[in-house]
Design a protein around this motif. Structure first.
Motif, PDB file in Angstrom:
ATOM      1  N   SER A  51       0.831  -1.206   0.000  1.00  0.00           N
ATOM      2  CA  SER A  51       0.000   0.000   0.000  1.00  0.00           C
ATOM      3  C   SER A  51       0.866   1.257   0.000  1.00  0.00           C
ATOM      4  O   SER A  51       0.487   2.282  -0.599  1.00  0.00           O
ATOM      5  N   ALA A  52       2.044   1.190   0.642  1.00  0.00           N
ATOM      6  CA  ALA A  52       2.968   2.330   0.601  1.00  0.00           C
ATOM      7  C   ALA A  52       3.450   2.567  -0.830  1.00  0.00           C
ATOM      8  O   ALA A  52       3.607   3.714  -1.258  1.00  0.00           O
ATOM      9  N   PHE A  53       3.666   1.472  -1.556  1.00  0.00           N
ATOM     10  CA  PHE A  53       4.112   1.597  -2.942  1.00  0.00           C
ATOM     11  C   PHE A  53       3.038   2.260  -3.801  1.00  0.00           C
ATOM     12  O   PHE A  53       3.351   3.036  -4.714  1.00  0.00           O
ATOM     13  N   ILE A  54       1.764   1.958  -3.519  1.00  0.00           N
ATOM     14  CA  ILE A  54       0.665   2.607  -4.246  1.00  0.00           C
ATOM     15  C   ILE A  54       0.705   4.117  -4.014  1.00  0.00           C
ATOM     16  O   ILE A  54       0.558   4.904  -4.963  1.00  0.00           O
ATOM     17  N   LEU A  55       0.923   4.523  -2.775  1.00  0.00           N
ATOM     18  CA  LEU A  55       1.007   5.963  -2.465  1.00  0.00           C
ATOM     19  C   LEU A  55       2.264   6.582  -3.067  1.00  0.00           C
ATOM     20  O   LEU A  55       2.231   7.723  -3.543  1.00  0.00           O
ATOM     21  N   GLN A  56       3.350   5.829  -3.065  1.00  0.00           N
ATOM     22  CA  GLN A  56       4.618   6.332  -3.589  1.00  0.00           C
ATOM     23  C   GLN A  56       4.553   6.558  -5.091  1.00  0.00           C
ATOM     24  O   GLN A  56       5.155   7.504  -5.611  1.00  0.00           O
ATOM     25  N   GLU A  57       3.824   5.693  -5.765  1.00  0.00           N
ATOM     26  CA  GLU A  57       3.662   5.822  -7.216  1.00  0.00           C
ATOM     27  C   GLU A  57       2.241   6.270  -7.544  1.00  0.00           C
ATOM     28  O   GLU A  57       1.602   5.784  -8.477  1.00  0.00           O
ATOM     29  N   ALA A  58       1.736   7.211  -6.755  1.00  0.00           N
ATOM     30  CA  ALA A  58       0.342   7.649  -6.855  1.00  0.00           C
ATOM     31  C   ALA A  58      -0.080   8.091  -8.264  1.00  0.00           C
ATOM     32  O   ALA A  58      -1.173   7.727  -8.717  1.00  0.00           O
ATOM     33  N   PRO A  59       0.727   8.875  -8.991  1.00  0.00           N
ATOM     34  CA  PRO A  59       0.289   9.283 -10.343  1.00  0.00           C
ATOM     35  C   PRO A  59       0.006   8.080 -11.257  1.00  0.00           C
ATOM     36  O   PRO A  59      -0.995   8.062 -11.976  1.00  0.00           O
ATOM     37  N   TYR A  60       0.898   7.083 -11.207  1.00  0.00           N
ATOM     38  CA  TYR A  60       0.717   5.888 -12.044  1.00  0.00           C
ATOM     39  C   TYR A  60      -0.563   5.154 -11.660  1.00  0.00           C
ATOM     40  O   TYR A  60      -1.374   4.787 -12.524  1.00  0.00           O
ATOM     41  N   PHE A  61      -0.770   4.942 -10.366  1.00  0.00           N
ATOM     42  CA  PHE A  61      -1.924   4.166  -9.917  1.00  0.00           C
ATOM     43  C   PHE A  61      -3.212   4.980 -10.001  1.00  0.00           C
ATOM     44  O   PHE A  61      -4.288   4.405 -10.165  1.00  0.00           O
ATOM     45  N   PHE A  62      -3.105   6.293  -9.895  1.00  0.00           N
ATOM     46  CA  PHE A  62      -4.294   7.141 -10.067  1.00  0.00           C
ATOM     47  C   PHE A  62      -4.838   7.005 -11.490  1.00  0.00           C
ATOM     48  O   PHE A  62      -6.046   6.853 -11.698  1.00  0.00           O
ATOM     49  N   LEU A  63      -3.920   7.032 -12.451  1.00  0.00           N
ATOM     50  CA  LEU A  63      -4.343   6.865 -13.849  1.00  0.00           C
ATOM     51  C   LEU A  63      -4.817   5.433 -14.105  1.00  0.00           C
ATOM     52  O   LEU A  63      -5.820   5.207 -14.788  1.00  0.00           O
ATOM     53  N   GLY A  64      -4.085   4.466 -13.542  1.00  0.00           N
ATOM     54  CA  GLY A  64      -4.468   3.072 -13.742  1.00  0.00           C
ATOM     55  C   GLY A  64      -5.805   2.736 -13.109  1.00  0.00           C
ATOM     56  O   GLY A  64      -6.569   1.923 -13.635  1.00  0.00           O
ATOM     57  N   ALA A  65      -6.120   3.376 -11.967  1.00  0.00           N
ATOM     58  CA  ALA A  65      -7.379   3.100 -11.266  1.00  0.00           C
ATOM     59  C   ALA A  65      -8.594   3.514 -12.087  1.00  0.00           C
ATOM     60  O   ALA A  65      -9.690   2.974 -11.902  1.00  0.00           O
ATOM     61  N   LYS A  66      -8.396   4.459 -12.993  1.00  0.00           N
ATOM     62  CA  LYS A  66      -9.515   4.882 -13.840  1.00  0.00           C
ATOM     63  C   LYS A  66      -9.963   3.765 -14.777  1.00  0.00           C
ATOM     64  O   LYS A  66     -11.093   3.781 -15.278  1.00  0.00           O
ATOM     65  N   ASN A  67      -9.077   2.782 -15.003  1.00  0.00           N
ATOM     66  CA  ASN A  67      -9.428   1.646 -15.865  1.00  0.00           C
ATOM     67  C   ASN A  67     -10.121   0.519 -15.109  1.00  0.00           C
ATOM     68  O   ASN A  67     -10.566  -0.460 -15.707  1.00  0.00           O
TER      69      ASN A  67
END
Length: 397
Positions: free
Chosen positions: A246-262
């Motif tokens: 979960s820390a990695f998700i926050l650390q790479e927030a821009p990547y996962f924010f865009l990916g979460a839209k899918n």
């Protein structure tokens, strides 16, 4: 008669074990400036306050479920289904033998392996038999019977053989937890009387774990040096906590924010259906896959990283507020239904078994694991009802 205070004490120790794993993962990130677990060695770039916030969110699901356990522990159980012990033991032996056979012949259930291939006339039988989770059944039988019952040890050995064939180490953790619960008094007495033996075993544990981890990698045809470089705090503690994921998700927030839209707005609910009804419901894009694909985008390996309950909620919030509240509500319902279903069983450890089995699911956060836990026990309940009904009909005739 089982002492309720002793039960709560043993369960609290197990609960704190997972909390401590999250705290140690947090300290590992602070001291070494590296993540552990699935992202072992990845440099930490998050500020201290965000790491601390992630630690709180990592512990919160365990704390809230502990409160739910205490709530149910104070409530009387009104309805119970008797477990036919003799039949249950024979049934479990048959199920495990069946699983061993199909694992050897067709590779069913092997961790990290591609989906198994079997003749079309065998697959429906395998799918039906897979609805009976052999491990959950062994745990239930283990807690159900007296401490000196011999059949429980035979079933445990059979389950360990199946776990070996399927390249999984998780069974050892579950057996340790349920053994600690059932034999808490004996274990506490042994620790007090044999301190030198206990210290020696603790010193040898890193070597034992490294050997088991290397064995697991060999069985899965994976090459890794993790267990050699940092077996306890890097690997073991990391596997007992989803803090780093979960820390990695926050650390790479821009990547996962865009990916979460899918993500599908109902990915969590569809994933749950995929775990108990059909893989046709399983969404192609899931948090576990997103985490793995970050570094292994073109990999075709059947591998996923656990996002954790908190990690799933991070990604749900990245997708939309609606998805976040829907998934949060679904998780709460899963937890309450798990306790409710287990409390329908007539045995002394119903609340405790529900709580312990939920601990790993809370850590992984995988929707189909929440659903399959409920479904698995419901299937056993249905089986016990049928056996009891047939038994009553036979006695009446």
């Amino acid at each position: 008669m089982i002492d309720e205070s002793v039960l709560r004490k043993s369960v609290r120790h197990i609960y704190l074990f997972f909390v401590i794993a999250a705290v140690l993962s947090f300290l590992y990130a602070i001291v070494k400036n590296r993540l552990n677990g699935d992202f072992l060695g990845v440099e930490v770039t998050l500020p201290f306050w965000l790491l601390l916030l992630n630690l709180i969110f990592s512990i919160l699901p365990f704390f809230l479920t502990w409160r739910v356990y205490l709530y149910f522990n104070r409530r009387a159980i009104k309805r119970r289904i008797t477990i036919p012990i003799t039949f249950f033991g024979c049934f479990l032996a048959a199920i495990i033998i069946w699983n061993i056979i199909v694992t050897i012949i067709f590779g069913v259930g092997v961790m990290g392996a591609p989906p198994y291939e079997a003749p079309s006339y065998i697959k429906p039988i395998i799918q039906i038999m897979n609805r009976f989770n052999a491990y959950y059944g062994v745990f239930l039988y283990f807690l159900l019977v007296p401490k000196k019952n011999k059949t429980q040890f035979i079933l445990v050995i059979m389950a360990l053989v199946l776990a070996y064939l399927r390249a999984g180490l998780g069974l050892f953790l579950y057996l340790a937890m349920f053994g600690y619960l059932k034999y808490f008094i004996e274990i506490s007495s042994f620790i007090k009387k044999q301190k030198m033996v206990v210290i020696t075993l603790l010193c040898l544990f890193p070597i034992l774990f490294s050997g088991l981890y290397e064995l697991r990698n060999t069985l899965r045809n994976q090459e890794s040096t993790e267990a050699i470089t940092d077996p306890i705090f890097g690997v073991l503690v990391g596997r007992l906590s989803s803090f780093s994921d979960s820390a990695f998700i926050l650390q790479e927030a821009p990547y996962f924010f865009l990916g979460a839209k899918n993500l599908d707005s109902f990915y969590f609910q569809k994933q749950a259906l995929g775990g108990v009804i059909s893989q046709d419901f399983m969404p192609e894009i899931r948090p576990e896959i997103m985490l793995f694909k970050f570094y292994y985008e073109n990999s075709e390996d059947n591998v996923a990283y656990m996002a954790g309950t908190q990690g799933n909620l991070y990604l749900s919030l990245f997708h939309s507020g609606f998805t976040f509240f829907l998934n949060l509500t679904t998780i709460i319902l899963f937890i309450y239904i798990t306790f409710y279903v287990f409390r329908l069983l007539r045995f002394n450890y119903s609340n405790e078994m529900a709580f312990i089995l939920l601990l790993y699911v809370l850590m992984s956060g995988v929707s189909n694991e929440y659903a399959f836990l409920i479904f698995s026990i419901f299937i056993y309940l249905f089986l016990f009802l049928i056996v009891n009904l047939l038994g009553n009909l036979k006695n009446n005739n």
